[in-house]
Structure formats: C-alpha cells, structure tokens
Design a protein around this motif. Structure first.
Motif, mmCIF file in Angstrom:
data_model
loop_
_atom_site.group_PDB
_atom_site.id
_atom_site.type_symbol
_atom_site.label_atom_id
_atom_site.label_comp_id
_atom_site.label_asym_id
_atom_site.label_seq_id
_atom_site.Cartn_x
_atom_site.Cartn_y
_atom_site.Cartn_z
ATOM 1 N N ILE A 4 23.117 51.206 -8.306
ATOM 2 C CA ILE A 4 24.406 51.441 -8.227
ATOM 3 C C ILE A 4 25.040 50.231 -8.441
ATOM 4 C CG2 ILE A 4 24.511 52.099 -5.851
ATOM 5 C CD1 ILE A 4 27.048 54.019 -6.577
ATOM 6 N N ALA A 5 26.301 49.923 -9.155
ATOM 7 C CA ALA A 5 26.920 48.440 -8.911
ATOM 8 C C ALA A 5 28.346 48.872 -9.416
ATOM 9 C CB ALA A 5 26.448 47.475 -10.270
ATOM 10 N N PRO A 6 29.195 48.135 -8.469
ATOM 11 C CA PRO A 6 30.750 48.459 -8.641
ATOM 12 C C PRO A 6 31.185 47.444 -10.112
ATOM 13 C CG PRO A 6 30.373 47.214 -6.730
ATOM 14 C CD PRO A 6 29.036 47.424 -7.390
ATOM 15 N N TYR A 7 32.485 48.041 -10.581
ATOM 16 C CA TYR A 7 33.313 47.417 -11.441
ATOM 17 C C TYR A 7 34.453 47.669 -11.239
ATOM 18 C CZ TYR A 7 28.681 46.602 -13.923
ATOM 19 O OH TYR A 7 27.582 46.413 -14.478
ATOM 20 N N ALA A 8 35.279 46.531 -10.911
ATOM 21 C CA ALA A 8 36.884 46.700 -10.629
ATOM 22 C C ALA A 8 37.589 46.765 -11.806
ATOM 23 C CB ALA A 8 37.357 45.597 -9.709
ATOM 24 N N LYS A 9 38.458 47.560 -11.877
ATOM 25 C CA LYS A 9 39.291 47.459 -13.158
ATOM 26 C C LYS A 9 40.989 48.029 -12.496
ATOM 27 C CE LYS A 9 40.240 49.884 -17.449
ATOM 28 N NZ LYS A 9 40.211 50.847 -18.400
ATOM 29 N N THR A 10 41.831 47.590 -13.114
ATOM 30 C CA THR A 10 43.296 47.690 -12.660
ATOM 31 C C THR A 10 43.656 49.082 -12.258
ATOM 32 O OG1 THR A 10 43.734 45.837 -14.084
ATOM 33 C CG2 THR A 10 45.496 47.170 -13.111
ATOM 34 N N GLY A 11 43.690 49.163 -10.840
ATOM 35 C CA GLY A 11 43.985 50.610 -10.610
ATOM 36 C C GLY A 11 43.051 51.398 -10.229
ATOM 37 N N GLU A 12 41.899 50.995 -10.899
ATOM 38 C CA GLU A 12 40.681 52.041 -10.508
ATOM 39 C C GLU A 12 39.239 51.136 -10.167
ATOM 40 O OE1 GLU A 12 39.849 53.971 -14.230
ATOM 41 O OE2 GLU A 12 41.785 53.530 -14.878
#
Length: 414
Positions: A208-216
């Motif tokens: 599992i790997a996180p990906y930041a996105k504007t507001g999410e």
C-alpha cells in the motif's frame, strides 16, 4: 526482472514534443510485473547514446529504446545497439519487401533510397513487423540481457507493443502487477497515513502506498499475482481492513472515478439537483462538476457573483448582511447557498466566498480565509477554512473542500 527505458530524439530534449511513450511503456511494463528504476532521454548523438545504452544494460535486465529507427542519418539507435552487442548489420529481405509494399499500398509512391536503411537489422535480432509504418521493431538477446528497439511514433509503438512485445515480455516475467486505488476524502493526509502506518510497516504482497492530491488522499494497493483472479484474493483482506478503518470516507476504489463523479452519482441516486454560487473560485467549482459526463442530469445552472451587487441581485444576499459581516463571512456564505438554491430551484447548493490573494487580506480576515456553504433541502452548513497556498492553490483547495462538504451532507442524509 528490471526494465529500463531510453527515449531517443533531440526533439524530446528540446521540448518540441511531449514524451508520451515513456509514460505508456512504464504503465504497460508495470502491469507485466517488471520493475523500472531508471528512465532517460538521449539526443541524436552516437557517443552519448552508446554511453547510455551500456550503462542501462549494466544495471537492468531489459532495455527498451523508442525512436531513432527511421531512414535519416541522425537515426542511430539500431546502429548503436548493434555496436554495443558486437553485431554486424545485414539487409533483411522480409523487411525490405514490407517497406516496398507499404510505400506502394499506403503512400502510393516509390521508395526513396534512404528508406532501405530501415531494412538493415543486426545479426541474430528478432524482427518485429511494423503494421503501421516502415521501421520494424527489433529484439536482441545476449548474455542474459535483452534490448528491445521500438519506433518512435505513438501510433506505431502502441500497437506493436500490445501485439508482439507484451506477450514476449510476459513469457519472461509470468507474474503480473495488479492494483486498486482507494480514494479518501474528509480526512487529512497526515492522519490518513498514520491510520495505515502499521499496514505499511508489515506489507509484503500486496503493498500500500499513499498519494496526496488536493483535498484528498489516495492509497494505491498493489499485488503481484499470476492472474487477476489471484490478485483479487490477495486484495480482499487488505481492502476489508481499509474499509474497516476509513468507512464511508472512502468514496471509490475505481481508478477513473473522481470525487465530483462520485457526488454526481449520489445526486442521481437521490434524484436531486445541484447549483453553485461562487465568488473567489470564479467558476472552478462548476467546472469540476461539468467535467463529469452526465452532470447535466443534476446540474442546470450556476452563479458567479464576484461583486457585492451580484450577490444581492442574483442570490438575494441582504445588504445588511454584507454591511455588517462583509462578503467574506459565514453569514454571507449561508445566504449565498440559500439564495442560489431558491433562484435555481435546486435541492442542493454550494457557495464559496473568500480571499484567494495575494492581496486583499487584513489581520482579521487574512489571505486564504474561505467560507463554504452547503444547502441540502432546507438545511445549511457553513465551514470556515484557512488555506496557506498561492492564489491558484487557495482556489483549488476551496473547490475540493466544497465538494467534500457536499458529499458529507449527502452521505449524512442516508
């Protein structure tokens, strides 16, 4: 197995064309279970290309080169790779016949002498027919290393890869890589990562790997498996765990579904309509919704009310409210949302008013202060936000928070 990509062409280095081949090949090879640690772009220079090829083969199992297989003097890929492998070039009769046929049937013209250069292939190479152009693909194997040479034009490389190269690579690497994207809203990136820290520390397969996105926050769950069915079995326990921790903050597990698409779907399910009233975002919120195919089923009109006069005239915001609290206030956001819903005859409405910057802020109301109002069938909720980005970022975050607020209210009604 590891794969490396070299894109050949001075025009890529100069920015004359966008290197879409690298993105395409990366995605395709990842799905085939190949690991990629390096990519590079080299201009049409023999010395630098040879250096790049030798370095790539020293550290990767498979090297895929795109471009530089054409008929001109600066097309050097084949010649350089043949030199590195210690192979001579010879004229391939089959390829020469295909080039001649292509010119007669597709171009209706005679073959120019320089095109015969494309019929020259390295000794021992496997020739891959090009059904959409003249330059064939080539596969070269030597001492456990593989070099795959592909033409540069996307309309040639994609069908060639899917028809011939992918099956070849699949035989080398029978396991594939499969993934799901878990998309989350209503929770910050830091908190979301903390909530899965133990899963990330213990991960093996799947990962599992996180990906930041504007507001999410997005989490990509990836599994290595021999088939999609086997991958689904590997996914199941981890997906159950994620849903147990995040609940309805997960708005989709489909790669292509956006937050706005999920909201449009919720509105359609409830047979509700939506309108928007925007000040500092100036139509960005409406634009996000309009990006969804079928949005017209729920969204019919919206309002950009940048001035106080527009807020009064179009949305019915009271002058007393504007005078006492100001345009950037919770009270104005509430009246904007109520007024938009009434004017449009909509079941739901979103309003945004704030100070995007870089100028206009005060100590009491600094740049980045934004109020978002959400009206749903008579009930209004207003949230205050303090963003710290530049003008564009503040507006993007405001839109993201508005969409999240609407989803929370729609979910809360169920």
């Amino acid at each position: 197995m590891t794969v490396e990509f070299i894109s050949v062409g001075t025009e890529i280095l100069l920015g004359n064309i966008v290197n879409t081949n690298a993105a395409y090949l990366s995605e395709q090879c990842a799905a085939l279970g190949l690991s990629c640690y390096h990519q590079s772009v080299v201009g049409d220079n023999e010395e630098r290309l040879e250096e790049a090829v030798r370095q790539a083969l020293s550290r990767s199992d498979i090297l895929i080169l795109s471009g530089g297989l054409g008929p001109t003097k600066d097309d050097l890929t084949k010649e350089v790779v043949a030199k590195v492998f210690g192979k001579e070039l010879y004229e391939d009769t089959h390829t020469k016949e295909r080039i001649e046929t292509y010119f007669k049937r597709v171009r209706s013209e005679q073959v120019t002498p320089n095109n015969w250069k494309q019929a020259m292939v390295p000794e021992g190479a496997k020739v891959v027919d090009n059904h959409n152009g003249t330059a064939p693909g080539l596969i070269m194997e030597e001492d456990g290393k593989t070099a795959i040479l592909l033409p540069g034009p996307p309309n040639e490389i994609k069908p060639m890869f899917e028809r011939d190269i992918a099956p070849y690579l699949n035989r080398l690497q029978p396991e594939g890589i499969y993934s799901k994207m878990v998309k989350i809203c209503s929770i910050g990136e830091s908190k979301a990562e903390t909530m899965v820290a133990d899963l990330m520390d213990a991960q093996t397969n799947p990962t599992i790997a996180p990906y930041a996105k504007t507001g999410e926050v997005h989490f990509r769950v990836t599994a290595k498996a021999a088939s999609p069915k086997e991958a689904e079995k590997l996914f199941a326990p981890l997906m159950d765990e994620l849903f147990g921790r995040f609940g309805d903050k997960i708005y989709t597990t489909e790669e292509e579904v956006t937050l706005e698409a999920a909201i449009v779907s919720l509105l359609e399910d409830d047979k509700m309509t939506l309108t928007t009233a925007e000040s500092c975002t100036g139509g960005l919120l409406a634009g996000r919704i309009m990006n969804v195919a079928g949005a017209s089923n729920v969204y019919r009109e919206g309002y950009i009310t940048y001035s106080n006069d527009a807020k009064e005239r179009l949305l019915g915001v009271k002058r007393e409210t504007l005078m006492q609290y100001g345009a950037v206030s919770a009270q104005t956001a509430e009246e904007m949302a109520r007024g938009a819903a009434k004017a449009a005859g909509a079941d739901a409405a979103l309003s945004v008013t704030g100070i995007a910057g870089p100028a206009g802020g005060t100590p009491e109301k600094p740049v980045g202060l934004v109020y978002v109002g959400c009206y749903v069938k008579g009930h209004v909720r207003v949230e205050e936000f303090h963003f710290t980005g530049n003008r564009d970022k503040n507006r993007e975050f405001a839109v993201a928070r508005a969409l999240t607020l609407l989803r929370e209210e729609l979910i809360g009604r169920k």
